[in-house]
Design a protein around this motif. Structure first.
Motif, PDB file in Angstrom:
ATOM      1  N   VAL A 159       0.864  -1.184   0.000  1.00 52.67           N
ATOM      2  CA  VAL A 159       0.000   0.000   0.000  1.00 52.67           C
ATOM      3  C   VAL A 159       0.896   1.228   0.000  1.00 52.67           C
ATOM      4  O   VAL A 159       1.775   1.375   0.855  1.00 52.67           O
ATOM      5  N   ILE A 160       0.665   2.092  -0.964  1.00 55.74           N
ATOM      6  CA  ILE A 160       1.520   3.263  -1.149  1.00 55.74           C
ATOM      7  C   ILE A 160       0.672   4.519  -0.996  1.00 55.74           C
ATOM      8  O   ILE A 160      -0.378   4.642  -1.639  1.00 55.74           O
ATOM      9  N   SER A 161       1.140   5.420  -0.172  1.00 60.87           N
ATOM     10  CA  SER A 161       0.444   6.688   0.035  1.00 60.87           C
ATOM     11  C   SER A 161       1.310   7.820  -0.476  1.00 60.87           C
ATOM     12  O   SER A 161       2.497   7.885  -0.143  1.00 60.87           O
ATOM     13  N   GLN A 162       0.719   8.680  -1.264  1.00 56.71           N
ATOM     14  CA  GLN A 162       1.436   9.834  -1.776  1.00 56.71           C
ATOM     15  C   GLN A 162       0.780  11.114  -1.264  1.00 56.71           C
ATOM     16  O   GLN A 162      -0.438  11.213  -1.170  1.00 56.71           O
ATOM     17  N   LYS A 163       1.633  12.095  -0.995  1.00 57.03           N
ATOM     18  CA  LYS A 163       1.159  13.414  -0.595  1.00 57.03           C
ATOM     19  C   LYS A 163       1.960  14.478  -1.309  1.00 57.03           C
ATOM     20  O   LYS A 163       3.196  14.316  -1.440  1.00 57.03           O
TER      21      LYS A 163
ATOM     22  N   ASP B 287       6.117  21.088 -16.641  1.00 58.63           N
ATOM     23  CA  ASP B 287       6.209  20.099 -15.557  1.00 58.63           C
ATOM     24  C   ASP B 287       4.839  19.654 -15.068  1.00 58.63           C
ATOM     25  O   ASP B 287       4.740  18.774 -14.206  1.00 58.63           O
ATOM     26  N   SER B 288       3.797  20.242 -15.611  1.00 54.86           N
ATOM     27  CA  SER B 288       2.437  19.833 -15.236  1.00 54.86           C
ATOM     28  C   SER B 288       2.225  18.392 -15.664  1.00 54.86           C
ATOM     29  O   SER B 288       2.282  18.065 -16.857  1.00 54.86           O
ATOM     30  N   SER B 289       2.009  17.530 -14.701  1.00 48.93           N
ATOM     31  CA  SER B 289       1.962  16.082 -14.939  1.00 48.93           C
ATOM     32  C   SER B 289       1.381  15.410 -13.711  1.00 48.93           C
ATOM     33  O   SER B 289       1.173  16.051 -12.681  1.00 48.93           O
ATOM     34  N   ILE B 290       1.204  14.111 -13.847  1.00 51.13           N
ATOM     35  CA  ILE B 290       0.947  13.283 -12.674  1.00 51.13           C
ATOM     36  C   ILE B 290       2.260  12.578 -12.342  1.00 51.13           C
ATOM     37  O   ILE B 290       2.891  11.999 -13.221  1.00 51.13           O
ATOM     38  N   TYR B 291       2.636  12.643 -11.085  1.00 52.91           N
ATOM     39  CA  TYR B 291       3.869  11.988 -10.628  1.00 52.91           C
ATOM     40  C   TYR B 291       3.477  10.809  -9.741  1.00 52.91           C
ATOM     41  O   TYR B 291       2.686  10.959  -8.818  1.00 52.91           O
ATOM     42  N   LEU B 292       4.033   9.662 -10.047  1.00 51.27           N
ATOM     43  CA  LEU B 292       3.651   8.445  -9.335  1.00 51.27           C
ATOM     44  C   LEU B 292       4.863   7.775  -8.707  1.00 51.27           C
ATOM     45  O   LEU B 292       5.927   7.689  -9.322  1.00 51.27           O
ATOM     46  N   CYS B 293       4.652   7.290  -7.522  1.00 46.13           N
ATOM     47  CA  CYS B 293       5.639   6.509  -6.805  1.00 46.13           C
ATOM     48  C   CYS B 293       5.285   5.037  -6.992  1.00 46.13           C
ATOM     49  O   CYS B 293       4.098   4.672  -7.038  1.00 46.13           O
TER      50      CYS B 293
ATOM     51  N   GLY C  38      -0.818   8.746  -7.152  1.00 49.20           N
ATOM     52  CA  GLY C  38      -0.286   9.823  -7.972  1.00 49.20           C
ATOM     53  C   GLY C  38      -0.493  11.193  -7.364  1.00 49.20           C
ATOM     54  O   GLY C  38      -1.375  11.411  -6.522  1.00 49.20           O
ATOM     55  N   THR C  39       0.342  12.116  -7.778  1.00 49.71           N
ATOM     56  CA  THR C  39       0.234  13.534  -7.413  1.00 49.71           C
ATOM     57  C   THR C  39       0.020  14.316  -8.692  1.00 49.71           C
ATOM     58  O   THR C  39       0.867  14.288  -9.595  1.00 49.71           O
ATOM     59  N   ARG C  40      -1.115  14.959  -8.765  1.00 47.58           N
ATOM     60  CA  ARG C  40      -1.462  15.736  -9.961  1.00 47.58           C
ATOM     61  C   ARG C  40      -0.961  17.162  -9.788  1.00 47.58           C
ATOM     62  O   ARG C  40      -1.459  17.901  -8.952  1.00 47.58           O
ATOM     63  N   LEU C  41       0.029  17.518 -10.563  1.00 47.00           N
ATOM     64  CA  LEU C  41       0.669  18.828 -10.445  1.00 47.00           C
ATOM     65  C   LEU C  41       0.302  19.706 -11.625  1.00 47.00           C
ATOM     66  O   LEU C  41       0.431  19.300 -12.775  1.00 47.00           O
ATOM     67  N   THR C  42      -0.147  20.900 -11.311  1.00 49.75           N
ATOM     68  CA  THR C  42      -0.409  21.922 -12.329  1.00 49.75           C
ATOM     69  C   THR C  42       0.466  23.126 -12.030  1.00 49.75           C
ATOM     70  O   THR C  42       0.463  23.628 -10.907  1.00 49.75           O
TER      71      THR C  42
END
Lengths: 113, 114
Positions: free
Chosen positions: B3-7, B87-93, B108-112
């Protein structure tokens, strides 16, 4: 040229139909071939993988790999609205890490009731 | 499974600033991976993070732009530095399954970047 090519769709099918997805690749060194499903705003989840050439079946899902043609396929039988998602093919070069993957762009699938 | 949690799950940032994304795993793992998913594009591996050593970056990604920390076996951070709208993207671990042919992903982290 991208290492892994995948038609982004969208692919719209009626409920109960067979969904056919495929990817082509250029690097003959790939050994493991995977299909991931990604729902909106979620991370990808592994559906199934195949090692080298051949077929693999898991319930309604069948994965095929043809290394001679550098072509892989995923078939979804009796499709359901819950199958609506983006399907990503992924490939791994080596066995020391499953985490280093080359992905296709993903095909968006919409199954309509 | 892992289980992976991203912030954070999403953020809107000004150009020229930096954002640090956190990834927490519920079990100890040797390697953690950071991917980028640009709109309409495939997931692309940015780097592999091993605990106790420098991250290994893929072609096209550099440490100055994407510094990574890996302080222990359950945690990693990715910083997107000096951001631009590109750099606007989704970043996933991601982490690999133990003894399994599988990789697990965070949401994922949705960055705008504006």
């Amino acid at each position: 040229q991208k290492e892994v090519e995948q038609d982004p769709g969208p692919l719209s099918v009626p409920e109960g139909a067979i969904v056919s997805l495929n990817c082509t690749y250029s690097n003959s060194a790939f050994q493991y071939f995977m299909w991931y499903r990604q729902y909106s705003r979620k991370g990808p989840e592994l559906l199934m993988y195949t090692y080298s050439s051949g077929n693999k079946e898991d319930g309604r899902f069948t994965a095929q790999v043809d290394k001679s043609s550098k072509y892989i396929s995923l078939f979804i039988r009796d499709s359901q609205p819950s199958d609506s998602a983006t399907y990503l093919c992924a490939m791994s070069l080596n066995t020391d890490s499953w985490g280093k993957l080359q992905f296709g762009a993903g095909t968006q699938v919409v199954v309509t009731p | 499974s892992a289980v992976i949690s991203q912030k954070p799950s999403r953020d809107i940032c000004q150009r020229g600033t930096s954002l640090t994304i956190q990834c927490q795993v519920d079990s100890q793992v040797t390697m953690m991976f950071w991917y980028r998913q640009q709109p309409g594009q495939s997931l692309t591996l940015i780097a592999t993070a091993n605990q106790g050593s420098e991250a290994t970056y893929e072609s096209g990604f550099v440490i100055d732009k994407f510094p990574i920390s890996r302080p222990n076996l359950t945690f990693s951070t990715l910083t997107v530095s000096n951001m631009s709208p590109e750099d606007s993207s989704i970043y996933l671990c991601s982490v690999e399954g133990k003894g399994r042919v599988e990789a697990f992903f965070g949401q994922g982290t949705r960055l705008t970047v504006v």
